[in-house]
Design a protein around this motif. Structure first.
Motif, PDB file in Angstrom:
ATOM      1  N   VAL A   1      36.082  -5.497   5.011  1.00 42.98           N
ATOM      2  CA  VAL A   1      37.482  -5.116   5.201  1.00 42.98           C
ATOM      3  C   VAL A   1      38.127  -6.183   6.072  1.00 42.98           C
ATOM      4  O   VAL A   1      37.566  -6.558   7.114  1.00 42.98           O
ATOM      5  N   ASP A   2      39.271  -6.660   5.640  1.00 44.39           N
ATOM      6  CA  ASP A   2      39.978  -7.722   6.361  1.00 44.39           C
ATOM      7  C   ASP A   2      39.071  -8.916   6.640  1.00 44.39           C
ATOM      8  O   ASP A   2      39.096  -9.498   7.729  1.00 44.39           O
ATOM      9  N   GLY A   3      38.263  -9.257   5.669  1.00 47.30           N
ATOM     10  CA  GLY A   3      37.430 -10.442   5.795  1.00 47.30           C
ATOM     11  C   GLY A   3      36.179 -10.255   6.623  1.00 47.30           C
ATOM     12  O   GLY A   3      35.377 -11.180   6.739  1.00 47.30           O
ATOM     13  N   GLN A   4      35.985  -9.070   7.195  1.00 43.33           N
ATOM     14  CA  GLN A   4      34.823  -8.829   8.055  1.00 43.33           C
ATOM     15  C   GLN A   4      33.826  -7.898   7.365  1.00 43.33           C
ATOM     16  O   GLN A   4      34.230  -6.918   6.747  1.00 43.33           O
ATOM     17  N   LEU A   5      32.546  -8.199   7.529  1.00 45.43           N
ATOM     18  CA  LEU A   5      31.522  -7.291   7.040  1.00 45.43           C
ATOM     19  C   LEU A   5      31.555  -6.013   7.870  1.00 45.43           C
ATOM     20  O   LEU A   5      31.400  -6.049   9.085  1.00 45.43           O
ATOM     21  N   VAL A   6      31.777  -4.898   7.196  1.00 45.50           N
ATOM     22  CA  VAL A   6      31.770  -3.592   7.872  1.00 45.50           C
ATOM     23  C   VAL A   6      30.342  -3.066   7.921  1.00 45.50           C
ATOM     24  O   VAL A   6      29.899  -2.517   8.924  1.00 45.50           O
ATOM     25  N   GLY A   7      29.609  -3.245   6.834  1.00 45.56           N
ATOM     26  CA  GLY A   7      28.217  -2.809   6.833  1.00 45.56           C
ATOM     27  C   GLY A   7      27.699  -2.557   5.441  1.00 45.56           C
ATOM     28  O   GLY A   7      28.376  -2.805   4.440  1.00 45.56           O
ATOM     29  N   GLY A   8      26.475  -2.051   5.412  1.00 46.37           N
ATOM     30  CA  GLY A   8      25.834  -1.654   4.168  1.00 46.37           C
ATOM     31  C   GLY A   8      25.944  -0.150   3.977  1.00 46.37           C
ATOM     32  O   GLY A   8      26.778   0.509   4.612  1.00 46.37           O
ATOM     33  N   ALA A   9      25.103   0.383   3.123  1.00 46.79           N
ATOM     34  CA  ALA A   9      25.222   1.791   2.740  1.00 46.79           C
ATOM     35  C   ALA A   9      25.102   2.739   3.934  1.00 46.79           C
ATOM     36  O   ALA A   9      25.869   3.701   4.057  1.00 46.79           O
ATOM     37  N   ASP A  10      24.160   2.479   4.828  1.00 40.79           N
ATOM     38  CA  ASP A  10      23.931   3.416   5.938  1.00 40.79           C
ATOM     39  C   ASP A  10      25.102   3.420   6.913  1.00 40.79           C
ATOM     40  O   ASP A  10      25.546   4.472   7.361  1.00 40.79           O
ATOM     41  N   ILE A  11      25.575   2.217   7.250  1.00 41.05           N
ATOM     42  CA  ILE A  11      26.678   2.127   8.212  1.00 41.05           C
ATOM     43  C   ILE A  11      27.948   2.733   7.606  1.00 41.05           C
ATOM     44  O   ILE A  11      28.662   3.484   8.274  1.00 41.05           O
ATOM     45  N   VAL A  12      28.202   2.438   6.336  1.00 40.99           N
ATOM     46  CA  VAL A  12      29.396   2.999   5.705  1.00 40.99           C
ATOM     47  C   VAL A  12      29.301   4.531   5.667  1.00 40.99           C
ATOM     48  O   VAL A  12      30.282   5.231   5.940  1.00 40.99           O
TER      49      VAL A  12
ATOM     50  N   GLU B   1      35.345   7.004  11.185  1.00 35.01           N
ATOM     51  CA  GLU B   1      35.636   5.600  11.513  1.00 35.01           C
ATOM     52  C   GLU B   1      36.065   4.799  10.286  1.00 35.01           C
ATOM     53  O   GLU B   1      36.855   3.858  10.399  1.00 35.01           O
ATOM     54  N   LEU B   2      35.485   5.148   9.141  1.00 33.25           N
ATOM     55  CA  LEU B   2      35.803   4.375   7.932  1.00 33.25           C
ATOM     56  C   LEU B   2      37.283   4.508   7.605  1.00 33.25           C
ATOM     57  O   LEU B   2      37.951   3.517   7.306  1.00 33.25           O
ATOM     58  N   ALA B   3      37.799   5.734   7.690  1.00 33.22           N
ATOM     59  CA  ALA B   3      39.223   5.952   7.449  1.00 33.22           C
ATOM     60  C   ALA B   3      40.044   5.117   8.431  1.00 33.22           C
ATOM     61  O   ALA B   3      41.061   4.528   8.067  1.00 33.22           O
TER      62      ALA B   3
ATOM     63  N   GLY C   1      42.591   2.308   7.560  1.00 40.25           N
ATOM     64  CA  GLY C   1      43.966   2.667   7.858  1.00 40.25           C
ATOM     65  C   GLY C   1      44.500   3.784   6.981  1.00 40.25           C
ATOM     66  O   GLY C   1      45.679   3.799   6.637  1.00 40.25           O
ATOM     67  N   VAL C   2      43.611   4.724   6.611  1.00 36.06           N
ATOM     68  CA  VAL C   2      44.023   5.861   5.779  1.00 36.06           C
ATOM     69  C   VAL C   2      43.579   7.160   6.448  1.00 36.06           C
ATOM     70  O   VAL C   2      42.833   7.140   7.421  1.00 36.06           O
ATOM     71  N   ALA C   3      44.040   8.277   5.876  1.00 37.15           N
ATOM     72  CA  ALA C   3      43.635   9.582   6.403  1.00 37.15           C
ATOM     73  C   ALA C   3      42.245   9.931   5.896  1.00 37.15           C
ATOM     74  O   ALA C   3      41.857   9.555   4.785  1.00 37.15           O
TER      75      ALA C   3
END
Lengths: 73, 138
Positions: free
Chosen positions: B81-92, B100-102, B106-108
């Motif tokens: 997201v925004d050019g940055q690695l957020v994570g893999g399956a577990d972190i997501v 946190e993902l929302a 930037g969504v509900a």
């Protein structure tokens, strides 16, 4: 082919003050819960990278998947 | 031959990450995921009110190789997201549960649990066509 015990030992050897619980139904898919003081103040991404580095290059190859939960004590 | 100066696949991946605010590299497609971890991660994203680009890494093994070299992350899926690695399956998954993902997107937070898409379902609204990174190669 690494066993759950191998993976646990690698993680605990590579990261100080770490306890890892690892299980695997088939030595291909692994599930790990890793608790370490070394994770203190480290982002979750970096925590996972530390564990991946400890597990080694087989990850993504012989180790098909490592389901991972990292925590601080 | 490895030439540091010219690596079209890595360049195409970097460009795709730069061009798409939310981009998921996965095995298969959101409509037909080829791995449970990719299925869960794309389902979590699909339950969010956000558009995302999805790249199937399976057609060419070099995509995965170059992606992992670029991201320093060994496994698939990988969400940026925004050019940055957020994570893999577990972190997501953890970030989905915690809300946190929302926040990152930037969504509900959605009301419903995500349902992994079974093969054969029609694609959900809001998913852009998978980027064929291999098609960008000259």
């Amino acid at each position: 082919m690494p066993t759950a015990e191998d993976v646990k030992n690698r993680i605990e050897a590579a990261i100080p003050e770490t306890t890892a619980e690892v299980d695997s139904p088939d030595n291909v898919h692994f599930n790990a819960r890793v608790v370490s003081r070394a994770f203190d103040g480290v982002s979750r991404i970096e925590q996972h990278r530390m564990v991946y580095a400890a597990v080694g290059d087989e990850l993504g190859g012989e180790i098909h998947a490592l389901q991972l939960k990292t925590e601080t004590p | 031959m490895t030439d540091q100066a010219s690596n079209p696949i890595r360049d195409a991946i970097a460009e795709a990450i730069a061009d798409n605010r939310v981009i998921l590299f996965m095995k298969g497609t959101p409509e037909q995921p080829m791995c449970g971890f990719s299925a869960r991660t794309s389902a979590a994203l699909q339950s969010m009110d956000t558009q995302f680009a999805a790249v199937d890494i399976l057609p060419d093994p070099r995509i995965r190789q170059e992606l992992s070299a670029l991201s320093d992350w060994p496994t698939i899926p990988q969400l940026f997201v925004d050019g940055q690695l957020v994570g893999g399956a577990d972190i997501v998954a953890e970030m989905y549960e915690s809300g946190e993902l929302a926040g990152v997107l930037g969504v509900a937070q959605p009301d419903q649990e995500p349902e992994p898409v079974e093969a054969g379902d029609n694609g959900p609204v809001g998913v852009q066509s998978p980027l064929g990174i291999e098609n960008r190669l000259s």
